[in-house]
Write an enzyme that holds these catalytic residues in place. Structure first.
Site, PDB file in Angstrom:
ATOM      1  N   LYS A 278      75.773   9.271  68.770  1.00 58.10           N
ATOM      2  CA  LYS A 278      76.796   8.433  69.316  1.00 58.10           C
ATOM      3  C   LYS A 278      76.637   7.356  70.340  1.00 58.10           C
ATOM      4  O   LYS A 278      75.209   7.635  70.820  1.00 58.10           O
ATOM      5  CB  LYS A 278      77.525   9.503  70.215  1.00 58.10           C
ATOM      6  CG  LYS A 278      78.378  10.646  69.386  1.00 58.10           C
ATOM      7  CD  LYS A 278      79.253  11.610  70.451  1.00 58.10           C
ATOM      8  CE  LYS A 278      79.666  12.798  69.755  1.00 58.10           C
ATOM      9  NZ  LYS A 278      80.699  12.647  69.042  1.00 58.10           N
ATOM     10  N   ARG A 352      82.165  21.913  62.932  1.00 57.95           N
ATOM     11  CA  ARG A 352      82.769  22.858  61.897  1.00 57.95           C
ATOM     12  C   ARG A 352      81.387  23.668  61.257  1.00 57.95           C
ATOM     13  O   ARG A 352      81.826  24.775  60.660  1.00 57.95           O
ATOM     14  CB  ARG A 352      83.061  21.928  60.796  1.00 57.95           C
ATOM     15  CG  ARG A 352      82.196  20.938  60.087  1.00 57.95           C
ATOM     16  CD  ARG A 352      82.767  19.648  59.425  1.00 57.95           C
ATOM     17  NE  ARG A 352      83.246  18.806  60.494  1.00 57.95           N
ATOM     18  CZ  ARG A 352      83.957  17.476  60.359  1.00 57.95           C
ATOM     19  NH1 ARG A 352      84.115  17.273  58.839  1.00 57.95           N
ATOM     20  NH2 ARG A 352      84.429  16.831  61.304  1.00 57.95           N
TER      21      ARG A 352
HETATM   22  N1  BES Z   1      82.835  17.006  69.535  1.00 57.74           N
HETATM   23  C1  BES Z   1      83.299  15.892  68.720  1.00 57.74           C
HETATM   24  C2  BES Z   1      84.582  15.645  68.505  1.00 57.74           C
HETATM   25  C3  BES Z   1      85.105  14.956  70.244  1.00 57.74           C
HETATM   26  C4  BES Z   1      84.846  13.691  70.251  1.00 57.74           C
HETATM   27  C5  BES Z   1      85.841  15.908  70.703  1.00 57.74           C
HETATM   28  C6  BES Z   1      85.339  13.151  71.474  1.00 57.74           C
HETATM   29  C7  BES Z   1      86.137  15.397  72.132  1.00 57.74           C
HETATM   30  C8  BES Z   1      85.998  14.034  72.389  1.00 57.74           C
HETATM   31  C9  BES Z   1      82.941  16.226  67.198  1.00 57.74           C
HETATM   32  O1  BES Z   1      81.758  16.959  67.159  1.00 57.74           O
HETATM   33  C10 BES Z   1      82.470  14.898  66.643  1.00 57.74           C
HETATM   34  O2  BES Z   1      81.628  14.413  66.930  1.00 57.74           O
HETATM   35  N2  BES Z   1      83.175  14.563  65.605  1.00 57.74           N
HETATM   36  C11 BES Z   1      83.278  13.341  64.873  1.00 57.74           C
HETATM   37  C12 BES Z   1      83.119  13.594  63.491  1.00 57.74           C
HETATM   38  C13 BES Z   1      82.514  12.407  62.765  1.00 57.74           C
HETATM   39  C14 BES Z   1      81.222  11.776  63.104  1.00 57.74           C
HETATM   40  C15 BES Z   1      82.307  13.210  61.437  1.00 57.74           C
HETATM   41  C16 BES Z   1      84.190  12.440  65.319  1.00 57.74           C
HETATM   42  O3  BES Z   1      85.503  12.861  65.445  1.00 57.74           O
HETATM   43  O4  BES Z   1      84.158  11.203  65.547  1.00 57.74           O
HETATM   44 ZN    ZN Z   2      79.923  15.913  66.962  1.00 63.79          ZN
END
Ligand code: BES
Ligand code: ZN
Ligand code: ZN
Length: 499
Positions: A278, A352
């Protein structure tokens, strides 16, 4: 803050501050407020008549009684218009007035609760007053070392009541203390920084819950996961120096052979995104990626303390998601505990994967229902906003039970569809499924992925990515970890238990 319930009258109560909650637009005082106004030479009615205090929701006025009453201050708090009144407003008003008193550095206060504020809801009214008061006062301070002596806290709240209301109020307060303690517990777990709240520490906290009657905890380590073939959880954990843990918490408060309710919580103690790392500004809050696990642990803690006549099993796959030379990579194919194979498209879609292992593991228990709680997708926040829990699932009855519970607790739950067509997006060319189906409908396709591991049990998924962590104070949720879904799950479980 400690709460004691005593027989008596607020007008006769010696206190640093007695609190009176009033409706907006009422010409005449009544009941306890009228009694106190008379004793205080009309101080309250003067304030109202001069429109200094209009009782708008959360409006506060502090009056010094100057010896007219045993209490040093009379504190008025507005409830807004009676026609627009509900339990949520009651929680809000009491959270705000308690925070106001804390800011004045008041250590002790007294209230009486008008149980008829809402018709036919005596217990709920008492519950909302106490919940708002306690939840709004939460502070997370273990890492503050400078100026600790300046931290303020109300230590004691005395509830004075008539004889006939005492037992109802006492019983309600006991329950509220248990429930809010569980919310505080979940908030503490989520607030703790990632370097402190590792998978091992999360497991240690689960083991502490298991010091209660009928609760046991079993933590599977890496070797055991290897043996079971939980390669999705091992894969997500493979980039980290912290060992992943699979936490199993069982509360057996019900009949021996009664099918349990399975609660599954995402326990990613830090989500960097892994190899699909990220950006720095998106990584900031991701120590909170175990909020679902924390909610499940809080709910089991409260269920045990409330001695609910249910069997409940909590499953929390816990891991970090980190990039390194040993980390899992896009393109990898991993075999799950269920036997199904997964092509990794994006290592940041790790939630997931670990939930898939726990959902499949839940089948072992032949559960009466499965509810999973997770900060699963940013997409759920794009769809519904920061404040809302996205709900998806396969069982209409379970969904309606959760909706009903949410209406009581004030947590906002909204359903997204899980139609067959969404499943197309997670088909893989070389494995059974892939872990990312593109940006379109991201919260839904993530749930479609989860559904492949659930088996034939009533199941609901709750995505708490939005409300798990809040950047701005809300009345009874100070900014930071909200503890969302703890009260929702406990309310649902209490209803299931027939309470
Ligand atoms: N934990 C994150 C989702 C999240 C982000 C929750 C910010 C709370 C605050 C999850 O694991 C994630 O990174 N999701 C990505 C998925 C994508 C890269 C496939 C998302 O939602 O951007
Ligand atoms: Zn993630
Ligand atoms: Zn995550």
């Amino acid at each position: 803050m400690k709460i004691s319930v005593k027989k008596g009258k607020l007008a006769d109560t010696k206190s640093q501050a007695i609190i009176l909650a009033l409706f907006e637009g009422k010409k005449k005082l009544a009941g306890v407020a009228l009694q106190i106004d008379k004793r205080a030479d009309g101080l309250i009615s003067e304030l109202i008549d001069s429109h200094d205090f209009e009782a708008k929701l959360s409006q506060i006025s502090v009056i010094y009684s100057r010896g007219l009453l045993p209490a040093k201050r009379i504190v008025l708090v507005g409830l807004g218009k009676q026609s627009e009144f509900n339990l949520e407003k009651l929680r809000i008003a009491f959270a705000k007035v308690m925070q106001h008193l804390r800011n004045l550095n008041i250590k002790e206060a007294a209230i009486s609760i008008d149980l008829n504020l809402i018709p036919n809801a005596k217990g709920e009214v008492a519950q909302a007053v106490a919940e708002g008061s306690l939840l709004g006062l939460y502070q997370y301070t273990p890492f503050k070392t400078v100026g600790r002596e300046d931290l303020k806290n109300i230590e004691q709240l005395n509830i004075v009541a008539e004889e006939k209301d005492l037992s109802l109020i006492e019983a309600t307060i006991k329950k509220v203390q248990i429930i809010t303690q569980a919310v505080y517990f979940a908030r503490d777990l989520v607030s703790a920084p990632g370097n402190k709240m590792t998978p091992a520490m999360l497991a240690k906290n689960a083991q502490e819950i298991a010091t209660r009657k009928h609760v046991s905890c079993n933590v599977l380590d890496k070797a055991k996961m290897n043996e079971l073939g939980m390669d999705l959880l091992l894969g997500v954990g493979s980039g980290s120096n912290e060992e992943p843990k699979f936490i199993i918490l069982e509360y057996m408060g019900g009949k021996k052979d009664a099918a349990p309710i399975a609660l599954v919580g995402k326990g990613v103690t830090f989500d960097s995104g892994g190899i699909c790392i990220k950006s720095a500004d998106r990584m900031n809050d991701l120590k909170t990626d175990m909020s679902g696990g924390a909610a499940v642990m809080g709910a089991i803690m409260a269920s045990a303390d409330l001695q609910l006549p249910l069997n409940i099993v909590g499953l929390i796959p816990a891991t970090e998601n980190m990039p390194s030379g040993t980390a899992y990579k896009p393109g990898d194919v991993l075999k799950s505990y269920s036997g199904k194979t997964i092509e990794i498209i994006n290592t940041d879609a790790e939630g997931r994967l670990i939930l898939a292992e726990a959902l499949a593991y839940a089948s072992k228990y032949k559960p009466a229902a499965i509810i999973d709680v997770a900060t699963l997708t940013g997409a759920s926040v794009i769809a519904l906003g920061e404040d809302v829990i996205a709900m998806l699932g396969t069982d209409d009855k379970l969904k309606s039970e959760l909706n009903k519970a949410a209406q009581k607790t004030g947590e906002l739950v909204w359903e997204l569809p899980l139609w067959e067509s969404y499943h197309e997006q997670i088909k893989s060319d070389i494995a059974d499924y892939k872990n990312y189906g593109g940006r379109a409908g991201g919260a839904i396709t993530a749930t479609a992925f989860l559904s492949k591991f659930v088996g034939d049990f009533p199941w609901v998924h709750l995505d708490i990515s939005g409300p798990a962590w809040i950047d701005k104070d809300k009345p009874y949720i100070p900014k930071g970890a909200s503890g969302v879904a703890v009260r929702l799950l406990v309310e649902f479980l209490r209803n299931r238990a027939g309470e």
